[in-house]
Motif scaffolding. Structure first.
Motif, PDB file in Angstrom:
ATOM      1  N   SER A  10       0.832  -1.193   0.000  1.00 23.10           N
ATOM      2  CA  SER A  10       0.000   0.000   0.000  1.00 23.10           C
ATOM      3  C   SER A  10       0.870   1.248   0.000  1.00 23.10           C
ATOM      4  O   SER A  10       2.031   1.199   0.385  1.00 23.10           O
ATOM      5  N   LEU A  16       1.307   8.279  -3.869  1.00 27.22           N
ATOM      6  CA  LEU A  16       0.705   8.110  -5.193  1.00 27.22           C
ATOM      7  C   LEU A  16       0.830   9.392  -6.006  1.00 27.22           C
ATOM      8  O   LEU A  16       1.162   9.348  -7.193  1.00 27.22           O
ATOM      9  N   ILE A  26      -4.166   3.619 -12.620  1.00 29.98           N
ATOM     10  CA  ILE A  26      -4.953   3.788 -11.397  1.00 29.98           C
ATOM     11  C   ILE A  26      -6.372   3.307 -11.670  1.00 29.98           C
ATOM     12  O   ILE A  26      -7.014   3.767 -12.608  1.00 29.98           O
ATOM     13  N   TYR A  63      -2.640   0.647  -9.239  1.00 28.53           N
ATOM     14  CA  TYR A  63      -2.930   1.347  -7.990  1.00 28.53           C
ATOM     15  C   TYR A  63      -4.441   1.376  -7.864  1.00 28.53           C
ATOM     16  O   TYR A  63      -5.126   1.835  -8.786  1.00 28.53           O
ATOM     17  N   VAL A  87      -1.392  -2.356  -5.787  1.00 26.06           N
ATOM     18  CA  VAL A  87      -1.028  -1.516  -4.648  1.00 26.06           C
ATOM     19  C   VAL A  87      -2.295  -0.814  -4.193  1.00 26.06           C
ATOM     20  O   VAL A  87      -2.974  -0.162  -4.991  1.00 26.06           O
ATOM     21  N   VAL A  89      -4.326   2.094  -2.241  1.00 23.41           N
ATOM     22  CA  VAL A  89      -4.091   3.489  -1.858  1.00 23.41           C
ATOM     23  C   VAL A  89      -4.816   3.735  -0.536  1.00 23.41           C
ATOM     24  O   VAL A  89      -6.042   3.831  -0.494  1.00 23.41           O
TER      25      VAL A  89
END
Length: 105
Positions: A10, A16, A26, A63, A87, A89
């Protein structure tokens, strides 16, 4: 705990934002209405209820963002099981202080 749960990497919203210059992929998993109100420029809206149909490139890091970080964590876990590099956020859009774009793109 080893083997049972694979932890999801994370980042916080500031991390980010610093990554934006590299044009990361994203996924915004909020509803289309939430997305239209304001989203990170370049984020693709893939609502939570449609994530099972997501067919992105598995070699690209994803993301995953939502409003608070809870939905995105669930989605990230699901996508990781399918072989994606994901990942989460943390804090989501409620913590985002960078530029936002309204509308559908």
């Amino acid at each position: 705990m080893f083997g049972l749960f694979k932890s999801i990497p994370s980042v916080n919203t500031a991390q980010l934002e610093a990554e934006l210059r590299n044009k990361p992929m994203i996924l915004d998993v909020r509803t289309p209405g939430e997305y239209r109100v304001g989203h990170i420029p370049g984020a693709k809206n893939v609502p939570l209820n449609t994530i099972e149909q997501y067919q992105g490139k598995k070699q690209a890091k994803l993301y995953v963002v939502c409003q608070s970080g809870m939905r995105s964590k669930r989605v990230a876990s699901s996508l990781k099981k399918k072989g994606y590099e994901v990942v989460n956020v943390r804090g989501g859009m409620s913590q985002w202080s960078g530029h936002v774009r309204g509308g559908t793109n």
